[in-house]
Design a protein around this motif. Structure first.
Motif, PDB file in Angstrom:
ATOM      1  N   SER A  11       0.848  -1.190   0.000  1.00 26.40           N
ATOM      2  CA  SER A  11       0.000   0.000   0.000  1.00 26.40           C
ATOM      3  C   SER A  11       0.885   1.241   0.000  1.00 26.40           C
ATOM      4  N   VAL A  12       0.583   2.190  -0.873  1.00 28.66           N
ATOM      5  CA  VAL A  12       1.350   3.439  -0.941  1.00 28.66           C
ATOM      6  C   VAL A  12       0.392   4.623  -0.954  1.00 28.66           C
ATOM      7  N   ARG A  13       0.847   5.745  -0.397  1.00 29.33           N
ATOM      8  CA  ARG A  13       0.037   6.965  -0.394  1.00 29.33           C
ATOM      9  C   ARG A  13       0.793   8.062  -1.130  1.00 29.33           C
ATOM     10  N   GLU A  14       0.060   8.781  -1.972  1.00 30.97           N
ATOM     11  CA  GLU A  14       0.646   9.888  -2.717  1.00 30.97           C
ATOM     12  C   GLU A  14      -0.346  11.039  -2.713  1.00 30.97           C
ATOM     13  N   ALA A  15       0.084  12.178  -2.144  1.00 30.07           N
ATOM     14  CA  ALA A  15      -0.760  13.371  -2.087  1.00 30.07           C
ATOM     15  C   ALA A  15      -2.132  13.072  -1.493  1.00 30.07           C
ATOM     16  N   GLY A  16      -2.137  12.272  -0.423  1.00 27.78           N
ATOM     17  CA  GLY A  16      -3.388  11.958   0.252  1.00 27.78           C
ATOM     18  C   GLY A  16      -4.222  10.885  -0.409  1.00 27.78           C
ATOM     19  N   LYS A  17      -3.718  10.314  -1.493  1.00 24.34           N
ATOM     20  CA  LYS A  17      -4.460   9.267  -2.206  1.00 24.34           C
ATOM     21  C   LYS A  17      -3.772   7.920  -1.988  1.00 24.34           C
ATOM     22  N   GLN A  18      -4.584   6.890  -1.871  1.00 25.55           N
ATOM     23  CA  GLN A  18      -4.038   5.565  -1.585  1.00 25.55           C
ATOM     24  C   GLN A  18      -4.087   4.667  -2.810  1.00 25.55           C
ATOM     25  N   PHE A  19      -2.992   3.924  -3.006  1.00 26.68           N
ATOM     26  CA  PHE A  19      -2.883   2.986  -4.120  1.00 26.68           C
ATOM     27  C   PHE A  19      -2.332   1.661  -3.595  1.00 26.68           C
ATOM     28  N   TYR A  20      -2.601   0.611  -4.364  1.00 25.16           N
ATOM     29  CA  TYR A  20      -2.043  -0.704  -4.057  1.00 25.16           C
ATOM     30  C   TYR A  20      -1.221  -1.154  -5.252  1.00 25.16           C
ATOM     31  N   VAL A  21      -0.050  -1.721  -4.983  1.00 21.53           N
ATOM     32  CA  VAL A  21       0.826  -2.179  -6.053  1.00 21.53           C
ATOM     33  C   VAL A  21       0.632  -3.690  -6.208  1.00 21.53           C
ATOM     34  N   ASN A  22       0.197  -4.108  -7.405  1.00 21.58           N
ATOM     35  CA  ASN A  22      -0.083  -5.535  -7.611  1.00 21.58           C
ATOM     36  C   ASN A  22       1.194  -6.303  -7.966  1.00 21.58           C
ATOM     37  N   SER A  23       1.039  -7.581  -8.276  1.00 21.79           N
ATOM     38  CA  SER A  23       2.197  -8.443  -8.526  1.00 21.79           C
ATOM     39  C   SER A  23       2.966  -8.048  -9.780  1.00 21.79           C
ATOM     40  N   GLN A  24       2.318  -7.292 -10.687  1.00 27.25           N
ATOM     41  CA  GLN A  24       3.008  -6.818 -11.898  1.00 27.25           C
ATOM     42  C   GLN A  24       3.644  -5.443 -11.693  1.00 27.25           C
ATOM     43  N   GLY A  25       3.520  -4.916 -10.483  1.00 22.40           N
ATOM     44  CA  GLY A  25       4.115  -3.610 -10.198  1.00 22.40           C
ATOM     45  C   GLY A  25       3.232  -2.439 -10.578  1.00 22.40           C
ATOM     46  N   LEU A  26       1.981  -2.692 -10.941  1.00 23.32           N
ATOM     47  CA  LEU A  26       1.064  -1.617 -11.317  1.00 23.32           C
ATOM     48  C   LEU A  26       0.426  -0.992 -10.091  1.00 23.32           C
ATOM     49  N   ARG A  27       0.305   0.331 -10.086  1.00 24.09           N
ATOM     50  CA  ARG A  27      -0.374   1.032  -9.001  1.00 24.09           C
ATOM     51  C   ARG A  27      -1.871   1.056  -9.285  1.00 24.09           C
ATOM     52  N   ILE A  28      -2.634   0.540  -8.357  1.00 20.47           N
ATOM     53  CA  ILE A  28      -4.082   0.461  -8.530  1.00 20.47           C
ATOM     54  C   ILE A  28      -4.746   1.335  -7.477  1.00 20.47           C
ATOM     55  N   PRO A  29      -5.623   2.250  -7.885  1.00 19.14           N
ATOM     56  CA  PRO A  29      -6.254   3.153  -6.912  1.00 19.14           C
ATOM     57  C   PRO A  29      -7.180   2.405  -5.957  1.00 19.14           C
ATOM     58  N   SER A  30      -7.246   2.905  -4.730  1.00 27.10           N
ATOM     59  CA  SER A  30      -8.134   2.296  -3.740  1.00 27.10           C
ATOM     60  C   SER A  30      -9.576   2.707  -4.011  1.00 27.10           C
ATOM     61  N   VAL A  31     -10.483   1.982  -3.403  1.00 24.76           N
ATOM     62  CA  VAL A  31     -11.910   2.298  -3.530  1.00 24.76           C
ATOM     63  C   VAL A  31     -12.189   3.711  -3.044  1.00 24.76           C
ATOM     64  N   THR A  32     -11.627   4.074  -1.888  1.00 22.59           N
ATOM     65  CA  THR A  32     -11.878   5.407  -1.341  1.00 22.59           C
ATOM     66  C   THR A  32     -11.264   6.505  -2.214  1.00 22.59           C
ATOM     67  N   THR A  33     -10.125   6.220  -2.837  1.00 20.32           N
ATOM     68  CA  THR A  33      -9.516   7.198  -3.740  1.00 20.32           C
ATOM     69  C   THR A  33     -10.446   7.484  -4.918  1.00 20.32           C
ATOM     70  N   ILE A  34     -11.033   6.439  -5.470  1.00 21.72           N
ATOM     71  CA  ILE A  34     -11.959   6.604  -6.595  1.00 21.72           C
ATOM     72  C   ILE A  34     -13.217   7.344  -6.154  1.00 21.72           C
ATOM     73  N   LEU A  35     -13.756   6.971  -5.004  1.00 20.01           N
ATOM     74  CA  LEU A  35     -14.970   7.632  -4.516  1.00 20.01           C
ATOM     75  C   LEU A  35     -14.727   9.114  -4.236  1.00 20.01           C
TER      76      LEU A  35
END
Length: 226
Positions: A11-35
């Motif tokens: 889990s990583v945070r950038e400018a108050g937004k949360q992302f998850y890094v998957n097994s391929q190294g892609l940053r995926i936005p969290s549900v709350t970030t999208i909302l």
């Protein structure tokens, strides 16, 4: 019934937004970030008006306090469901006493506080609990509040959050034939019994369509056309 394997993700945070890094190294936005990124003008105006009415600093302190109590309550529920015997912190005891009868009724627990990712739609998050309530497999979500919500309308984006987790769980664990079509959202309130909101398949489908639209809106704003 066996527990579901846990999905390891950073889990990583950038400018108050949360992302998850998957097994391929892609940053995926969290549900709350999208909302948060796709809130309606009405919801943004409501938040702004509240901040102006009580003051920005006090609003920030209230938000921080609510976050702390929510995190503490989640951690204690997690330990309880995992069979750990620990003393309940005084700061969250009123919320635990409110929600305890509901948590006690949860059975066949398969996943607690687990990261789930929906690869097809491109979002991730941490689901509170995958279990059964009154014999029905469901997603469980725990919330805290100092006053009753009373109606589903006053839950705002909570139903979208819970159906997002429902979709991600079904997609991530598709080989386990879960097909979860119900959800339980519980709001713990001090000195009151917790509020219980139960979502049937028809409601799940309705909120899922709204959630899908919000996800597509988010990705379009990022320059991806899905």
């Amino acid at each position: 019934m066996s527990e579901l394997p846990r999905y390891e993700s950073k889990s990583v945070r950038e400018a108050g937004k949360q992302f998850y890094v998957n097994s391929q190294g892609l940053r995926i936005p969290s549900v709350t970030t999208i909302l948060n990124a796709t809130k309606s003008r009405e919801d943004r105006d409501r938040l702004f008006s509240w901040q102006q009415r009580i003051g920005v600093e006090q609003a920030a302190e209230i938000t921080k306090s609510a976050s702390r109590r929510g995190t503490g309550t989640h951690r204690y529920i997690q330990k309880f469901l995992q069979g750990q015997e620990v003393e309940c912190p005084e700061s969250i005891r009123p919320y635990w006493e409110s929600v305890e009868p509901i948590v006690q009724a949860v059975e066949a627990v398969r996943l607690v506080e687990g990261v789930v990712i929906h690869d097809q739609l491109g979002y991730a998050g941490v689901v509170d609990c995958v279990a059964s309530y009154e014999g029905v497999p469901c997603i469980c979500e725990w919330k805290t509040s100092d006053r009753p919500k009373k109606t589903v309308d006053r839950l705002f984006d909570y139903p979208l959050q819970i159906v997002a987790y429902c979709g991600a769980v079904n997609q991530l664990y598709r080989d386990y034939d879960l097909n979860i079509r119900h959800a339980l959202l519980v709001v713990a309130i001090p000195e009151m019994p917790a509020e219980v909101f139960w979502f049937e398949p028809s409601e799940i489908e309705e909120y899922w369509q709204q959630w899908e639209a919000r996800v597509h809106q988010y990705w379009r704003r990022q320059g991806y056309f899905r």
